[in-house]
Design a protein around this motif. Structure first.
Motif, PDB file in Angstrom:
ATOM      1  N   GLN A 118      23.166  11.564   2.273  1.00  0.00           N
ATOM      2  CA  GLN A 118      23.364  10.791   1.054  1.00  0.00           C
ATOM      3  C   GLN A 118      24.641   9.992   1.193  1.00  0.00           C
ATOM      4  OE1 GLN A 118      23.242  13.687  -2.133  1.00  0.00           O
ATOM      5  NE2 GLN A 118      21.079  13.297  -2.424  1.00  0.00           N
ATOM      6  N   ARG A 119      24.604   8.773   0.711  1.00  0.00           N
ATOM      7  CA  ARG A 119      25.774   7.912   0.756  1.00  0.00           C
ATOM      8  C   ARG A 119      26.036   7.389  -0.643  1.00  0.00           C
ATOM      9  NH1 ARG A 119      27.308   2.573   1.520  1.00  0.00           N
ATOM     10  NH2 ARG A 119      25.199   1.755   1.583  1.00  0.00           N
ATOM     11  N   GLN A 120      27.282   7.511  -1.069  1.00  0.00           N
ATOM     12  CA  GLN A 120      27.644   7.074  -2.415  1.00  0.00           C
ATOM     13  C   GLN A 120      27.782   5.560  -2.462  1.00  0.00           C
ATOM     14  OE1 GLN A 120      30.995   9.102  -4.078  1.00  0.00           O
ATOM     15  NE2 GLN A 120      30.898   7.985  -5.991  1.00  0.00           N
ATOM     16  N   LEU A 121      27.258   4.977  -3.527  1.00  0.00           N
ATOM     17  CA  LEU A 121      27.415   3.545  -3.768  1.00  0.00           C
ATOM     18  C   LEU A 121      28.711   3.348  -4.531  1.00  0.00           C
ATOM     19  CD1 LEU A 121      24.366   3.970  -3.250  1.00  0.00           C
ATOM     20  CD2 LEU A 121      23.947   2.103  -4.822  1.00  0.00           C
ATOM     21  N   ILE A 122      29.574   2.512  -3.986  1.00  0.00           N
ATOM     22  CA  ILE A 122      30.878   2.279  -4.600  1.00  0.00           C
ATOM     23  C   ILE A 122      31.126   0.791  -4.821  1.00  0.00           C
ATOM     24  CG2 ILE A 122      33.383   2.548  -4.321  1.00  0.00           C
ATOM     25  CD1 ILE A 122      32.741   5.036  -2.589  1.00  0.00           C
ATOM     26  N   GLU A 123      30.950   0.018  -3.770  1.00  0.00           N
ATOM     27  CA  GLU A 123      31.252  -1.413  -3.806  1.00  0.00           C
ATOM     28  C   GLU A 123      30.134  -2.201  -4.493  1.00  0.00           C
ATOM     29  OE1 GLU A 123      34.131  -2.610  -2.694  1.00  0.00           O
ATOM     30  OE2 GLU A 123      34.722  -0.598  -2.024  1.00  0.00           O
TER      31      GLU A 123
ATOM     32  N   GLN B 186      15.260  -3.272  -3.228  1.00  0.00           N
ATOM     33  CA  GLN B 186      14.510  -2.304  -4.033  1.00  0.00           C
ATOM     34  C   GLN B 186      14.500  -0.915  -3.396  1.00  0.00           C
ATOM     35  OE1 GLN B 186      12.728  -3.127  -7.374  1.00  0.00           O
ATOM     36  NE2 GLN B 186      14.723  -4.016  -6.965  1.00  0.00           N
ATOM     37  N   GLN B 187      15.692  -0.454  -3.028  1.00  0.00           N
ATOM     38  CA  GLN B 187      15.859   0.874  -2.458  1.00  0.00           C
ATOM     39  C   GLN B 187      16.168   1.864  -3.579  1.00  0.00           C
ATOM     40  OE1 GLN B 187      15.497   1.657   0.933  1.00  0.00           O
ATOM     41  NE2 GLN B 187      14.645  -0.402   0.859  1.00  0.00           N
ATOM     42  N   PRO B 188      15.460   2.980  -3.637  1.00  0.00           N
ATOM     43  CA  PRO B 188      15.693   3.947  -4.713  1.00  0.00           C
ATOM     44  C   PRO B 188      17.020   4.688  -4.553  1.00  0.00           C
ATOM     45  CG  PRO B 188      14.061   4.784  -3.190  1.00  0.00           C
ATOM     46  CD  PRO B 188      14.373   3.389  -2.747  1.00  0.00           C
ATOM     47  N   ILE B 189      17.624   5.010  -5.683  1.00  0.00           N
ATOM     48  CA  ILE B 189      18.881   5.758  -5.705  1.00  0.00           C
ATOM     49  C   ILE B 189      18.738   6.949  -6.653  1.00  0.00           C
ATOM     50  CG2 ILE B 189      20.269   3.718  -5.183  1.00  0.00           C
ATOM     51  CD1 ILE B 189      21.104   3.717  -8.174  1.00  0.00           C
ATOM     52  N   SER B 190      19.712   7.843  -6.582  1.00  0.00           N
ATOM     53  CA  SER B 190      19.823   8.956  -7.530  1.00  0.00           C
ATOM     54  C   SER B 190      21.101   8.760  -8.323  1.00  0.00           C
ATOM     55  CB  SER B 190      19.882  10.292  -6.793  1.00  0.00           C
ATOM     56  OG  SER B 190      18.682  10.525  -6.097  1.00  0.00           O
ATOM     57  N   VAL B 191      21.075   9.177  -9.588  1.00  0.00           N
ATOM     58  CA  VAL B 191      22.233   9.043 -10.466  1.00  0.00           C
ATOM     59  C   VAL B 191      22.621  10.426 -10.982  1.00  0.00           C
ATOM     60  CG1 VAL B 191      23.146   7.989 -12.563  1.00  0.00           C
ATOM     61  CG2 VAL B 191      21.499   6.734 -11.168  1.00  0.00           C
ATOM     62  N   PHE B 192      23.918  10.732 -10.864  1.00  0.00           N
ATOM     63  CA  PHE B 192      24.459  12.010 -11.337  1.00  0.00           C
ATOM     64  C   PHE B 192      25.545  11.755 -12.364  1.00  0.00           C
ATOM     65  CE2 PHE B 192      22.682  12.900  -7.234  1.00  0.00           C
ATOM     66  CZ  PHE B 192      22.198  14.199  -7.322  1.00  0.00           C
ATOM     67  N   LEU B 193      25.623  12.638 -13.343  1.00  0.00           N
ATOM     68  CA  LEU B 193      26.690  12.610 -14.343  1.00  0.00           C
ATOM     69  C   LEU B 193      27.252  14.022 -14.424  1.00  0.00           C
ATOM     70  CD1 LEU B 193      28.301  11.191 -16.584  1.00  0.00           C
ATOM     71  CD2 LEU B 193      26.465  11.812 -18.162  1.00  0.00           C
ATOM     72  N   ASN B 194      28.526  14.174 -14.109  1.00  0.00           N
ATOM     73  CA  ASN B 194      29.184  15.487 -14.090  1.00  0.00           C
ATOM     74  C   ASN B 194      28.423  16.491 -13.229  1.00  0.00           C
ATOM     75  OD1 ASN B 194      31.226  14.594 -15.865  1.00  0.00           O
ATOM     76  ND2 ASN B 194      29.908  15.023 -17.615  1.00  0.00           N
ATOM     77  N   GLY B 195      27.916  16.028 -12.092  1.00  0.00           N
ATOM     78  CA  GLY B 195      27.199  16.895 -11.173  1.00  0.00           C
ATOM     79  C   GLY B 195      25.756  17.180 -11.538  1.00  0.00           C
TER      80      GLY B 195
ATOM     81  N   CYS C 279      29.334   7.784 -13.900  1.00  0.00           N
ATOM     82  CA  CYS C 279      28.235   8.292 -13.081  1.00  0.00           C
ATOM     83  C   CYS C 279      28.530   8.144 -11.596  1.00  0.00           C
ATOM     84  CB  CYS C 279      26.941   7.537 -13.402  1.00  0.00           C
ATOM     85  SG  CYS C 279      26.298   7.831 -15.060  1.00  0.00           S
ATOM     86  N   GLN C 280      27.821   8.945 -10.814  1.00  0.00           N
ATOM     87  CA  GLN C 280      27.876   8.847  -9.359  1.00  0.00           C
ATOM     88  C   GLN C 280      26.495   8.371  -8.910  1.00  0.00           C
ATOM     89  OE1 GLN C 280      28.212  12.570  -7.227  1.00  0.00           O
ATOM     90  NE2 GLN C 280      29.412  11.580  -5.618  1.00  0.00           N
ATOM     91  N   PHE C 281      26.477   7.375  -8.030  1.00  0.00           N
ATOM     92  CA  PHE C 281      25.242   6.778  -7.555  1.00  0.00           C
ATOM     93  C   PHE C 281      25.101   7.059  -6.073  1.00  0.00           C
ATOM     94  CE2 PHE C 281      26.930   4.443 -11.106  1.00  0.00           C
ATOM     95  CZ  PHE C 281      25.836   4.270 -11.937  1.00  0.00           C
ATOM     96  N   LEU C 282      23.961   7.636  -5.681  1.00  0.00           N
ATOM     97  CA  LEU C 282      23.756   8.018  -4.292  1.00  0.00           C
ATOM     98  C   LEU C 282      22.474   7.422  -3.744  1.00  0.00           C
ATOM     99  CD1 LEU C 282      24.640  11.814  -4.459  1.00  0.00           C
ATOM    100  CD2 LEU C 282      26.101   9.964  -3.674  1.00  0.00           C
ATOM    101  N   ARG C 283      22.571   6.994  -2.503  1.00  0.00           N
ATOM    102  CA  ARG C 283      21.394   6.540  -1.761  1.00  0.00           C
ATOM    103  C   ARG C 283      21.072   7.605  -0.726  1.00  0.00           C
ATOM    104  NH1 ARG C 283      21.073   2.357   3.138  1.00  0.00           N
ATOM    105  NH2 ARG C 283      18.851   2.596   3.485  1.00  0.00           N
ATOM    106  N   THR C 284      19.827   7.985  -0.642  1.00  0.00           N
ATOM    107  CA  THR C 284      19.390   8.925   0.383  1.00  0.00           C
ATOM    108  C   THR C 284      18.866   8.118   1.552  1.00  0.00           C
ATOM    109  OG1 THR C 284      18.756  10.523  -1.297  1.00  0.00           O
ATOM    110  CG2 THR C 284      17.854  10.848   0.892  1.00  0.00           C
ATOM    111  N   ARG C 285      19.341   8.465   2.734  1.00  0.00           N
ATOM    112  CA  ARG C 285      18.858   7.759   3.934  1.00  0.00           C
ATOM    113  C   ARG C 285      18.569   8.719   5.031  1.00  0.00           C
ATOM    114  NH1 ARG C 285      24.076   5.677   6.937  1.00  0.00           N
ATOM    115  NH2 ARG C 285      25.625   6.647   5.693  1.00  0.00           N
TER     116      ARG C 285
END
Length: 65
Positions: free
Chosen positions: A4-9, A20-29, A59-65
């Motif tokens: 997993q790689r966090q989206l920051i920039e 159109q790449q899917p991501i996951s969103v987390f809030l407080n884990g 929120c934390q945004f993650l891409r799974t690759r």
């Protein structure tokens, strides 16, 4: 095991939106959503394809690759 790689920039979010790449969103884990497609984003908010809005600040945004 998928990495997993966090989206920051801004470019990270834009790449996920354009391709159109899917991501996951987390809030407080806690997982708020997975397989989310970004419809739009700005410096503060990410809006998914269903119109749901997520704060980039909280929120934390993650891409799974």
């Amino acid at each position: 095991m998928a990495k997993q790689r966090q989206l920051i920039e801004h470019s990270d979010f834009e790449r996920m939106r354009v391709f159109q790449q899917p991501i996951s969103v987390f809030l407080n884990g806690e997982l708020m959503g997975s397989n989310i497609l970004i419809q739009s984003h700005d410096n503060e908010i990410v809006t998914d394809s269903n119109g749901e809005k997520y704060s980039k600040e909280t929120c934390q945004f993650l891409r799974t690759r």
